[in-house]
Design a protein around this motif. Structure first.
Motif, PDB file in Angstrom:
ATOM      1  N   ALA A  18      -7.709   6.449  -5.217  1.00 56.68           N
ATOM      2  CA  ALA A  18      -8.280   5.241  -4.776  1.00 56.68           C
ATOM      3  C   ALA A  18      -7.267   4.413  -5.604  1.00 56.68           C
ATOM      4  O   ALA A  18      -6.861   2.694  -5.259  1.00 56.68           O
ATOM      5  CB  ALA A  18      -9.341   4.827  -5.645  1.00 56.68           C
ATOM      6  N   THR A  19      -6.836   4.563  -6.939  1.00 55.89           N
ATOM      7  CA  THR A  19      -5.705   3.576  -7.669  1.00 55.89           C
ATOM      8  C   THR A  19      -4.386   3.784  -6.916  1.00 55.89           C
ATOM      9  O   THR A  19      -3.935   2.722  -6.656  1.00 55.89           O
ATOM     10  CB  THR A  19      -5.163   4.943  -9.518  1.00 55.89           C
ATOM     11  N   LEU A  20      -4.231   4.797  -6.369  1.00 60.22           N
ATOM     12  CA  LEU A  20      -2.787   4.550  -5.195  1.00 60.22           C
ATOM     13  C   LEU A  20      -2.980   3.448  -3.904  1.00 60.22           C
ATOM     14  O   LEU A  20      -1.740   2.942  -3.834  1.00 60.22           O
ATOM     15  CB  LEU A  20      -2.540   6.017  -4.942  1.00 60.22           C
ATOM     16  N   ILE A  21      -4.243   4.021  -3.496  1.00 62.61           N
ATOM     17  CA  ILE A  21      -3.978   2.989  -2.339  1.00 62.61           C
ATOM     18  C   ILE A  21      -4.405   1.289  -2.743  1.00 62.61           C
ATOM     19  O   ILE A  21      -3.962   0.612  -1.739  1.00 62.61           O
ATOM     20  CB  ILE A  21      -6.548   3.610  -1.754  1.00 62.61           C
ATOM     21  N   ILE A  22      -5.037   1.457  -3.807  1.00 60.38           N
ATOM     22  CA  ILE A  22      -5.445  -0.438  -4.179  1.00 60.38           C
ATOM     23  C   ILE A  22      -3.950  -0.551  -5.113  1.00 60.38           C
ATOM     24  O   ILE A  22      -3.707  -1.769  -3.887  1.00 60.38           O
ATOM     25  CB  ILE A  22      -6.469  -0.552  -5.327  1.00 60.38           C
ATOM     26  N   SER A  25      -2.110  -1.365  -1.726  1.00 56.85           N
ATOM     27  CA  SER A  25      -3.117  -2.734  -0.740  1.00 56.85           C
ATOM     28  C   SER A  25      -2.056  -3.667  -0.307  1.00 56.85           C
ATOM     29  O   SER A  25      -1.402  -4.434  -1.419  1.00 56.85           O
ATOM     30  CB  SER A  25      -4.045  -2.475  -1.051  1.00 56.85           C
ATOM     31  N   LYS A  26      -2.056  -4.081   0.669  1.00 59.00           N
ATOM     32  CA  LYS A  26      -0.948  -5.323   1.438  1.00 59.00           C
ATOM     33  C   LYS A  26      -1.282  -7.178   0.719  1.00 59.00           C
ATOM     34  O   LYS A  26      -0.551  -7.899   0.399  1.00 59.00           O
ATOM     35  CB  LYS A  26      -1.060  -5.795   3.223  1.00 59.00           C
ATOM     36  N   SER A  27      -2.809  -6.857   0.296  1.00 55.25           N
ATOM     37  CA  SER A  27      -3.736  -7.717  -0.472  1.00 55.25           C
ATOM     38  C   SER A  27      -3.229  -7.517  -1.642  1.00 55.25           C
ATOM     39  O   SER A  27      -2.408  -8.859  -2.316  1.00 55.25           O
ATOM     40  CB  SER A  27      -4.765  -7.441  -0.323  1.00 55.25           C
ATOM     41  N   ASN A  28      -3.110  -6.943  -1.722  1.00 56.09           N
ATOM     42  CA  ASN A  28      -2.283  -6.507  -4.107  1.00 56.09           C
ATOM     43  C   ASN A  28      -1.088  -7.399  -3.802  1.00 56.09           C
ATOM     44  O   ASN A  28      -0.114  -7.824  -4.649  1.00 56.09           O
ATOM     45  CB  ASN A  28      -2.291  -5.570  -4.354  1.00 56.09           C
ATOM     46  N   LYS A  29       0.089  -7.110  -3.270  1.00 55.98           N
ATOM     47  CA  LYS A  29       1.216  -6.988  -2.974  1.00 55.98           C
ATOM     48  C   LYS A  29       1.267  -8.212  -2.803  1.00 55.98           C
ATOM     49  O   LYS A  29       2.216  -9.388  -3.362  1.00 55.98           O
ATOM     50  CB  LYS A  29       1.936  -6.307  -1.973  1.00 55.98           C
TER      51      LYS A  29
END
Length: 66
Positions: A18-22, A25-29
């Motif tokens: 989950a940490t890697l996915i988050i 994530s596009k929104s995080n970038k």
């Protein structure tokens, strides 16, 4: 007791995934473009923390089981 160790390891592995996915994530970038810079060391350190945590939990459960 082995089932308890399996559950803990599964939960910790799910937390790592989950940490890697988050983190990827596009929104995080989009929120912070600088976030993607120099991530190799950060991901390696974070992954190491999860692995060490899983090893410690497994050792504790094994020690309590004996």
């Amino acid at each position: 007791m082995a089932w308890l160790m399996a559950i803990v390891i599964i939960v910790m592995a799910a937390g790592l995934v989950a940490t890697l996915i988050i983190g990827q994530s596009k929104s995080n970038k989009e929120a912070d473009p600088r976030y993607s810079q120099n991530t190799g060391k950060k991901w390696l350190r974070l992954g190491g923390i999860y692995v060490v945590g899983m090893i410690i939990v497994a050792a504790i459960v094994i020690a309590l089981n004996n």
